[in-house]
Motif scaffolding. Structure first.
Motif, PDB file in Angstrom:
ATOM      1  N   SER A   1      31.344  47.482  40.399  1.00 20.23           N
ATOM      2  CA  SER A   1      31.094  47.021  39.015  1.00 20.23           C
ATOM      3  C   SER A   1      30.335  48.079  38.231  1.00 20.23           C
ATOM      4  O   SER A   1      30.721  48.452  37.124  1.00 20.23           O
ATOM      5  CB  SER A   1      30.308  45.705  39.037  1.00 20.23           C
ATOM      6  OG  SER A   1      31.026  44.720  39.747  1.00 20.23           O
TER       7      SER A   1
ATOM      8  N   SER B   1      38.916  34.097  40.637  1.00 20.12           N
ATOM      9  CA  SER B   1      37.994  33.730  39.561  1.00 20.12           C
ATOM     10  C   SER B   1      38.320  32.335  39.038  1.00 20.12           C
ATOM     11  O   SER B   1      37.530  31.722  38.340  1.00 20.12           O
ATOM     12  CB  SER B   1      38.000  34.765  38.437  1.00 20.12           C
ATOM     13  OG  SER B   1      39.293  35.189  38.134  1.00 20.12           O
TER      14      SER B   1
ATOM     15  N   ASP C   1      36.858  38.311  32.931  1.00 18.78           N
ATOM     16  CA  ASP C   1      37.360  39.670  32.729  1.00 18.78           C
ATOM     17  C   ASP C   1      38.176  40.173  33.915  1.00 18.78           C
ATOM     18  O   ASP C   1      37.707  41.029  34.691  1.00 18.78           O
ATOM     19  CB  ASP C   1      36.183  40.626  32.457  1.00 18.78           C
ATOM     20  CG  ASP C   1      36.666  42.035  32.164  1.00 18.78           C
ATOM     21  OD1 ASP C   1      35.906  42.995  32.416  1.00 18.78           O
ATOM     22  OD2 ASP C   1      37.832  42.174  31.737  1.00 18.78           O
ATOM     23  N   PRO C   2      39.422  39.700  34.058  1.00 20.14           N
ATOM     24  CA  PRO C   2      40.264  40.202  35.156  1.00 20.14           C
ATOM     25  C   PRO C   2      40.932  41.533  34.837  1.00 20.14           C
ATOM     26  O   PRO C   2      41.491  42.167  35.721  1.00 20.14           O
ATOM     27  CB  PRO C   2      41.350  39.125  35.294  1.00 20.14           C
ATOM     28  CG  PRO C   2      41.024  38.050  34.301  1.00 20.14           C
ATOM     29  CD  PRO C   2      40.059  38.615  33.322  1.00 20.14           C
TER      30      PRO C   2
ATOM     31  N   SER D   1      35.088  38.415  37.547  1.00 18.61           N
ATOM     32  CA  SER D   1      36.247  39.273  37.736  1.00 18.61           C
ATOM     33  C   SER D   1      36.876  38.979  39.105  1.00 18.61           C
ATOM     34  O   SER D   1      36.474  38.028  39.778  1.00 18.61           O
ATOM     35  CB  SER D   1      35.903  40.758  37.595  1.00 18.61           C
ATOM     36  OG  SER D   1      37.108  41.481  37.356  1.00 18.61           O
TER      37      SER D   1
END
Ligand SMILES: Cc1ncc(COP(=O)(O)O)c(CN)c1O
Ligand SMILES: O=C(O)/C=C/CC(=O)O
Length: 402
Positions: A85, A104, A212-213, A240
């Motif tokens: 990340s 997710s 946020d994929p 994610s």
């Protein structure tokens, strides 16, 4: 003959099937071009590397990788997610926690159960991701929706919605948003609106779920940072997943946010599945740590840019007058507005007869509407199938209009 319906719970009677999941059954049967579910192109799965890693993980870590593991996740994976990340510009701050989830999608379910009560209001874009609406279904939440334009959520309208909600004393806790490569709209929020959204979340004391994929595979550069990275008041929970950068079949996602919030999600998860697949976590951790994902991302970006271009070109060539669509810089989808009065569910029936499927737009609308919209997926079909699928849909529209 047993009447099984008498055994159904009130909850199961209150929910309905996912249009995306149901359409997948039609696609599975074959003989249709699917512009429906957001399935990654199977060529995006680094199969050889995953096979090698899986073998080595079982050989080297088998006793742990095949064992029960902590609900929050295997520390080996949590550390890998943190490093991955940070490497990709997502802030992981002092006081943040990370939890692994079964995709997710499960993170969305945990968020609903941990933070939302019947009668609470959730703010979303309109349209919004139907998987989130499904995850929150059954809690009895209500929605305040914010219109989008070609740049995503109109945060000026968000301000109006929040001001009105406060004046009416509505119990508002959460903004749910997909700011980058939106599903289903394909839009990406510019920095000024990101900052404005966070200012409003602080002013109205809300938490923000940043789903946020797609950031990692946006195929056109934009100078935008995740909300999680811009957040200065500890209000953002960032979600994610490996689904679009490694493989959805691993069913592995994560949430990063203030630890008091993550620990409540952990409590709910203990009741649901004890923990996420230990083996999937070890495989994904190795894929992150060995750089397999980072080395693979450029290929995925090229693959989807080519398919996005094929879809935009086909729409330009075949769509009748009066039809609008978004021009995504990433993600897997194009959002289409049909002329008023064209019902995309009825159009879908015609499209299926012509051997093509798409997702009608109305299930992406939390409070109704969207009957003249539809979502087109470009990640799964080939460029040739995209072109032919769009041509068939355009033919169906012309026949529908008579
Ligand atoms: C916005 C959004 N959120 C969540 C998900 C679910 O992803 P996962 O496979 O990690 O459950 C998706 C997948 N299409 C998505 O597009
Ligand atoms: O099409 C989507 O947005 C979601 C895809 C995941 C699924 O297959 O349900």
């Amino acid at each position: 003959m047993v009447d099984y319906s008498k055994f159904f719970s009130e909850y199961v009677r209150s929910i309905k099937a996912s249009d995306i999941r149901e359409l997948l059954k039609i696609v599975e049967k074959g003989n249709v071009i699917s512009l429906a579910g957001g399935l990654p192109d199977p060529r995006s799965f680094p199969k050889d590397e995953i096979a090698k890693i899986a073998r080595e993980v079982i050989e080297r870590f088998g006793e742990k990788a095949l064992q029960y593991s902590p609900t929050r996740g295997v520390s080996y994976f949590l550390e890998a997610v943190k490093n991955f990340s940070i490497r990709h510009g997502v802030a992981v701050n002092e006081g943040d926690g990370i939890i692994t989830t079964v995709g997710s999608q499960q993170a969305l379910y945990l968020l609903g159960r941990a933070f939302l009560d019947p009668g609470d209001y959730v703010v979303t874009e309109e349209p919004t991701y139907l998987g989130a609406l499904q995850a929150f279904r059954g809690i009895g939440v209500r929605y305040l929706t914010v219109p989008i334009d070609e740049d995503g959520m109109r945060t000026d309208k968000l301000e109006e919605v929040l001001k009105k909600a406060k004046s009416e004393g509505l119990r508002l806790k959460m903004i749910y948003t997909v700011p980058t490569c939106h599903n289903p709209a394909g839009t990406t929020l510019p920095m000024d609106r990101r900052r404005h959204l966070l200012e409003l979340a602080e002013e109205y004391d809300l938490i923000v779920v940043e789903d946020d994929p797609y950031s990692f595979i946006a195929f056109e550069e934009r100078d935008v940072k995740p909300l999680k990275t811009l957040d200065r008041s500890g209000r953002v929970i960032y979600l994610s997943t490996v689904s679009k950068i490694l493989a959805p079949g691993l069913r592995l996602g994560w949430a990063i946010g203030p630890d008091p919030l993550i620990s409540r999600m952990e409590l709910v998860k203990q009741e649901i599945d004890l923990h996420t697949s230990t083996l999937s976590q070890y495989i994904a951790a190795e894929a992150m740590n060995r750089g397999v994902i980072d080395r693979h991302i450029p290929f995925i970006k090229r693959l989807y840019r080519e398919k996005r271009d094929a879809m935009l070109a086909a729409l330009e060539e075949y769509m009748p007058e009066g039809i609008k669509w978004t021009k995504p810089i990433g993600g897997l989808f194009v959002w289409v507005w049909l002329p008023e009065g064209v019902n995309s569910r009825k159009l879908l029936e015609k499209a299926i007869e012509k051997g093509v499927v798409f997702v009608p737009g109305d299930p992406f609308y939390p409070s109704g509407g969207g009957e003249n919209t539809m979502r087109l997926n470009f990640s799964y079909p080939s460029p040739e199938e995209i072109r032919e699928g769009v041509r068939r849909i355009a033919e169906a529209i012309r026949e529908y209009q008579g």
